[in-house]
Design a protein around this motif. Structure first.
Motif, PDB file in Angstrom:
ATOM      1  N   GLY A  89     -74.979   2.191 -36.056  1.00  0.00           N
ATOM      2  CA  GLY A  89     -75.264   1.001 -37.250  1.00  0.00           C
ATOM      3  C   GLY A  89     -73.860   0.743 -37.929  1.00  0.00           C
ATOM      4  N   TRP A  90     -73.122   1.861 -37.932  1.00  0.00           N
ATOM      5  CA  TRP A  90     -71.592   1.295 -38.561  1.00  0.00           C
ATOM      6  C   TRP A  90     -70.850   0.429 -37.694  1.00  0.00           C
ATOM      7  CZ3 TRP A  90     -66.946   2.849 -36.095  1.00  0.00           C
ATOM      8  CH2 TRP A  90     -65.813   2.447 -36.947  1.00  0.00           C
ATOM      9  N   TRP A  91     -70.876   0.902 -36.351  1.00  0.00           N
ATOM     10  CA  TRP A  91     -70.393   0.016 -35.183  1.00  0.00           C
ATOM     11  C   TRP A  91     -70.588  -1.368 -35.523  1.00  0.00           C
ATOM     12  CZ3 TRP A  91     -66.610   1.693 -32.218  1.00  0.00           C
ATOM     13  CH2 TRP A  91     -66.295   0.689 -31.147  1.00  0.00           C
ATOM     14  N   VAL A  92     -72.184  -1.864 -35.568  1.00  0.00           N
ATOM     15  CA  VAL A  92     -72.637  -2.900 -35.615  1.00  0.00           C
ATOM     16  C   VAL A  92     -72.272  -3.857 -36.746  1.00  0.00           C
ATOM     17  CG1 VAL A  92     -75.037  -4.231 -35.730  1.00  0.00           C
ATOM     18  CG2 VAL A  92     -74.516  -2.671 -34.134  1.00  0.00           C
ATOM     19  N   ILE A  93     -72.556  -3.244 -37.850  1.00  0.00           N
ATOM     20  CA  ILE A  93     -72.133  -3.814 -39.131  1.00  0.00           C
ATOM     21  C   ILE A  93     -70.553  -4.292 -39.183  1.00  0.00           C
ATOM     22  CG2 ILE A  93     -71.696  -3.332 -41.672  1.00  0.00           C
ATOM     23  CD1 ILE A  93     -74.312  -1.668 -41.445  1.00  0.00           C
ATOM     24  N   ARG A  94     -69.843  -3.264 -38.772  1.00  0.00           N
ATOM     25  CA  ARG A  94     -68.462  -3.585 -38.730  1.00  0.00           C
ATOM     26  C   ARG A  94     -67.923  -4.654 -37.810  1.00  0.00           C
ATOM     27  NH1 ARG A  94     -63.407  -0.818 -40.499  1.00  0.00           N
ATOM     28  NH2 ARG A  94     -61.779  -1.062 -39.164  1.00  0.00           N
ATOM     29  N   CYS A  95     -68.769  -4.950 -36.556  1.00  0.00           N
ATOM     30  CA  CYS A  95     -68.232  -6.044 -35.841  1.00  0.00           C
ATOM     31  C   CYS A  95     -68.825  -7.078 -36.277  1.00  0.00           C
ATOM     32  CB  CYS A  95     -69.100  -5.616 -34.410  1.00  0.00           C
ATOM     33  SG  CYS A  95     -68.138  -4.523 -33.489  1.00  0.00           S
ATOM     34  N   ILE A  96     -70.074  -7.286 -37.027  1.00  0.00           N
ATOM     35  CA  ILE A  96     -70.561  -8.328 -37.541  1.00  0.00           C
ATOM     36  C   ILE A  96     -69.794  -8.824 -38.773  1.00  0.00           C
ATOM     37  CG2 ILE A  96     -72.567  -9.353 -38.819  1.00  0.00           C
ATOM     38  CD1 ILE A  96     -74.041  -7.613 -37.088  1.00  0.00           C
ATOM     39  N   VAL A  97     -69.407  -7.971 -39.673  1.00  0.00           N
ATOM     40  CA  VAL A  97     -68.591  -8.238 -40.582  1.00  0.00           C
ATOM     41  C   VAL A  97     -67.183  -9.070 -40.101  1.00  0.00           C
ATOM     42  CG1 VAL A  97     -67.088  -7.470 -42.398  1.00  0.00           C
ATOM     43  CG2 VAL A  97     -69.452  -6.660 -42.418  1.00  0.00           C
ATOM     44  N   GLY A  98     -66.602  -8.357 -39.141  1.00  0.00           N
ATOM     45  CA  GLY A  98     -65.187  -9.095 -38.465  1.00  0.00           C
ATOM     46  C   GLY A  98     -65.668 -10.276 -37.934  1.00  0.00           C
ATOM     47  N   TRP A  99     -66.709 -10.386 -37.037  1.00  0.00           N
ATOM     48  CA  TRP A  99     -67.132 -11.861 -36.517  1.00  0.00           C
ATOM     49  C   TRP A  99     -67.244 -13.051 -37.306  1.00  0.00           C
ATOM     50  CZ3 TRP A  99     -70.965 -15.152 -36.485  1.00  0.00           C
ATOM     51  CH2 TRP A  99     -70.982 -16.213 -35.363  1.00  0.00           C
ATOM     52  N   ARG A 100     -68.030 -12.454 -38.396  1.00  0.00           N
ATOM     53  CA  ARG A 100     -68.388 -13.402 -39.447  1.00  0.00           C
ATOM     54  C   ARG A 100     -67.108 -14.240 -40.047  1.00  0.00           C
ATOM     55  NH1 ARG A 100     -70.863 -12.876 -45.325  1.00  0.00           N
ATOM     56  NH2 ARG A 100     -71.390 -14.924 -45.768  1.00  0.00           N
ATOM     57  N   ALA A 101     -66.054 -13.221 -40.610  1.00  0.00           N
ATOM     58  CA  ALA A 101     -65.034 -13.625 -41.183  1.00  0.00           C
ATOM     59  C   ALA A 101     -63.951 -14.395 -40.169  1.00  0.00           C
ATOM     60  CB  ALA A 101     -64.155 -12.424 -41.471  1.00  0.00           C
ATOM     61  N   VAL A 102     -64.139 -14.177 -38.919  1.00  0.00           N
ATOM     62  CA  VAL A 102     -63.393 -14.982 -38.002  1.00  0.00           C
ATOM     63  C   VAL A 102     -63.920 -16.072 -37.658  1.00  0.00           C
ATOM     64  CG1 VAL A 102     -64.179 -14.122 -35.641  1.00  0.00           C
ATOM     65  CG2 VAL A 102     -61.696 -14.681 -35.705  1.00  0.00           C
TER      66      VAL A 102
END
Length: 116
Positions: A89-102
Motif C-alpha cells: 500500500g505504501w509503495w502504490v501510494i508513493r508511486c501514484i503521488v509521484g506519477w501524479r506530480a510528474v
C-alpha cells in the motif's frame, strides 16, 4: 541542460513509476530496471525532474529498509501483516503521488518524506 517543464520531458519518469508499480507483480524485476534508469537519467535532468529521480531512488531504498524492519518484526508475530498489506500500500501510494506530480509537470511535493 533544458530547464523547461514540457510534457515530453516527463515521459521517462512516468515510465519509471509504471515500472515500479509493475514490480509488485514481477517480483521487483521491473523495479530494479527502473532504479538503474533513475540513477542514469538523474544527472542530466532539469532540477524538477531530478527530484523525481531522487524520489524514485529513495522509494526503492526506503522500501528495502521497511522490508527488513518488517522481517525483523515478523519474528515477534507483529510484523506478519506489514509485508502483506502495509508495504504494498505504501509503495502504490508513493508511486501514484509521484506519477501524479510528474504528470502535472511538478516536482514531488515531499521528496524527503519516508511516507509519501
Amino acid at each position: 541542460m533544458n530547464t523547461t517543464r514540457t510534457a515530453s520531458g516527463n515521459r521517462i519518469p512516468q515510465v519509471l513509476y509504471a515500472l515500479y508499480m509493475l514490480g509488485l507483480v514481477s517480483g521487483f524485476v521491473t523495479t530494479l530496471i527502473g532504479l538503474v534508469a533513475a540513477y542514469i537519467y538523474r544527472g542530466d535532468a532539469p532540477p524538477w525532474l531530478a527530484e523525481h529521480y531522487r524520489f524514485l531512488i529513495r522509494t526503492f531504498w526506503i522500501g528495502i529498509v521497511y522490508t527488513i524492519a518488517a522481517g525483523v518484526l515478523s519474528f515477534a508475530i507483529i510484523g506478519l501483516a506489514i509485508p502483506a498489506l502495509v508495504l504494498p500500500g505504501w509503495w502504490v501510494i508513493r508511486c501514484i503521488v509521484g506519477w501524479r506530480a510528474v504528470h502535472q509537470n511538478l516536482p514531488p511535493a515531499r521528496p524527503d518524506s519516508w511516507l509519501w
